[in-house]
Design an enzyme around this catalytic site. Sequence first.
Site, mmCIF file in Angstrom:
data_model
loop_
_atom_site.group_PDB
_atom_site.id
_atom_site.type_symbol
_atom_site.label_atom_id
_atom_site.label_comp_id
_atom_site.label_asym_id
_atom_site.label_seq_id
_atom_site.Cartn_x
_atom_site.Cartn_y
_atom_site.Cartn_z
ATOM 1 N N ASP A 541 35.588 48.588 43.921
ATOM 2 C CA ASP A 541 36.794 49.383 43.677
ATOM 3 C C ASP A 541 37.491 49.761 44.989
ATOM 4 O OD1 ASP A 541 38.420 51.066 41.765
ATOM 5 O OD2 ASP A 541 37.674 52.644 43.085
ATOM 6 N N GLU A 594 38.780 44.468 44.132
ATOM 7 C CA GLU A 594 40.051 45.029 43.667
ATOM 8 C C GLU A 594 40.858 45.325 44.936
ATOM 9 O OE1 GLU A 594 42.134 48.819 41.467
ATOM 10 O OE2 GLU A 594 40.475 49.006 42.885
#
Length: 866
Positions: A541, A594
């Site tokens: 993330d 990401e």
Amino acid sequence: MTPRPPSRKSADAEQPAPSNPPTPPRKRAKRATAPKPAEAAEATQAAEATPQPRKPARAAAAKPKAAAAKSPQAPQPAEGPPDSAPKAAQDAESGRGPGTGARGGSKSRRTPKSTAAGSPPDSAPKAVQDAEPTPKKRPPGALEGSDRDRLLSGGHHDPHGLLGAHPFKKTNAPTGIVFRALRPFAQAVTVLADGHRTQLHDDGDGLFSGVLPLDSVPPEYTLLVTYDGIEHEVQDPYRFLPALGELDLYLIGEGRHEELWQALGAQPMVHQGVTGTRFTVWAPNARGVRVAGDFNYWNGTGFPMRSLGSSGIWELFVPGVGEGTLYKFEIMRPDGSHTMRADPMARRTECPPANASIVTTSHHTWRDQEWMAHRADRPIHKSPFSVYEVHLASWRPGLSYRELAEQLPAYVADLGFTHVELMPVAEHPFGGSWGYQVTGLYAPTARMGTPDDFRYLVDALHRAGIGVIMDWVPAHFPKDDWALARFDGPNLYEHEDWRRAEHPDWGTLEFDYGRPEVRNFLVANATYWCEEFHIDGLRVDAVASMLYLDYSREDGEWAPNEFGGRDNPDAVSFLQEMNATVYRRNPGVVTIAEESTAWDGVTRPTDSGGLGFGLKWNMGWMHDSLVYISKEPVHRKYHHNEMTFSMVYAYSENYVLPISHDEVVHGKQALVSKMPGDWWQRRANHRAYLGYMWAHPGKQLLFMGQEFAQGAEWSEGHGPDWWLLDPAYSAEPDHRGVRDLVRDLNQLYVATPALWELDTVPDGFTWVLGDAAEDNVFAFLRFDAKSGPLLAVSNFSPVVRHGYRLCVPDLIPAWTEVLNTDAARYGGSDVRNTEPLKPESGGAHGGRPSLELTLPPLATVWFKPA
């Protein structure tokens, strides 16, 4: 879902009887009152004539008295014992101030000034006070001076050098072996060694000592500790050698311990023939560390840990403590204040909002051997990879990991997805963060069960043929004062420069990737999930926030790197090391970034200067395609390039096309609700978009609820609107039709190598029609290495286009329609190409073969060679 409160009963049931027993039951103390003169005199005489149990000190200071008890008051504990504790603990409890809860935050605990145990309070008559004699001198072997003070305050670096058994030689004193024990609230301590049974002298403050006439330290001995007249035979934690080896310490110091979870935290084990738990924690700035838990009523006074040299590691082996035990570390900071902290390496935690760590070990027997044996047979970027993103706590609210294992694998397998991606399952205090503000990086959240319960879920998914991707959050962590933030005083896990420590977007702290121990903590965590839980991939993330020093920061809020640039070299080095380590240790695992910028080489190998990820989320495709599809069809011709631009950079990285949770919350609307038009048109657009997405180069990811066109945004409080699929609901066929389409898309996708085998190279794609902006039509071919191609045609206009001609390759005599998102079974108008289509030569296409086909409205159609 609403977190279930932890069950103390069940936790206690798991905990074996410790060799260091907790304080026995007691009755609640009564408030003391000053005696009358005559009564005080009688009481003083009786105290001198009869041995008395140790009494607690009062909160106010007093002069030395004549009839002082044999030992002074024990220091104020971090948390008072329960009603079952001895009388000394009861009275000590009366001086406890607010903010000293069992597992409270970082408030310091102050020890009240005390008088000698058994002495009368200041309110006693002066005659009684004057009658008190001067306290006796401590016997040989008793601790004195700064060592005693530091030990009792929790600030001694080497309690094993003071407690336990040691050779004793002192002028004008007998030689032998001195035994010392720190047992707050004990009435007596006796040593059983080499056939000797010797009661130790009560030196006050919970300290006991005695010199035994032995020639050497006995290899084994036990203690008899008396509470309320009951003796308990226990092992002495301070007779054991360190349970952590020199190689472990070296690797930790170098930041290269790839199995860090085996070295730090709470590890049940047999050490020197004794069963117990080794507690270890990295706290290099601490003056002292103690273990507190339910096994000692959250009073860590008697369990100080030793410092293992310059490593910053503190260690203590506690005999008799086993699985299910709750614990924390009580840390003395450099300024002398105390803070109670959860274990950063805890592999199990209490269910939030409770936050203690729990001693655990795995008993799960894996049954996914076939999956693991073949996981690395084919590289991910050359394999089918269709991902269903799930927030476990809300997919079916209220289900445990084991209950999810009975439903989730079957549902995902039925829809044909190859993988699930689980939003963060590592422990997090606030459910509204969806798991992205993690406090327990090594522990699956206790909201749905134990770590072994989570293993059971992963095992079930593997046996159903489903891979498991897990969201992993090494970019930042919350500021909770019982967790990682300023763990042992100054910045430790976070960067020392506030401009690099504070994350401006989320009010959290960023890790210091340049510190070897912190980098090791994170790299080991990545491989921990893959090895201990058989996770098949990590979706990392917020990578962009790690890579750029000026991410979301204004001028003056960031400082350039040593080369004057805006990139973060420490983060780059960390990500490269993490990826290299994960791939080396876990063949077949994939890491996914990401990353929302144009950083070069995210999926390039580390030996070529890249970050080393296997895949990257294509945030550009997601944004551009959603902009296009949200426009009214009449306006789409002005945004035609939004759909074609992705092919300009399609092979710069290995991409995943994500329609994730981030796109269906916070006012962004669910996917079907982004579409223009009436309900029929919105569903038709939704289906056509999915057909285009599955055919486009790149892997695909779809968030739960979008597979059946849920119209409402997702909420972690109630999850998907499953009632839309209830046959009693009048519009159920509309939603069931979309889900049927997703199932067929996945089945055809897996069975068609042209859709995934050459995803990452230009040979796998060619435009057939990319400039038909006026028609809102896109057509392209997908290829594989051996079998025939697939032709995908999307018509994003609400009109039927008859006799629409497209060029096709030579040597293919006929094409047949294999998927049509406008089919009646999906809820469409059922405009089909029912017969095989034969190419025709000549005409307006320069003599090249072309197909004449019918394009249904707002639909995507796939054709394969007949």
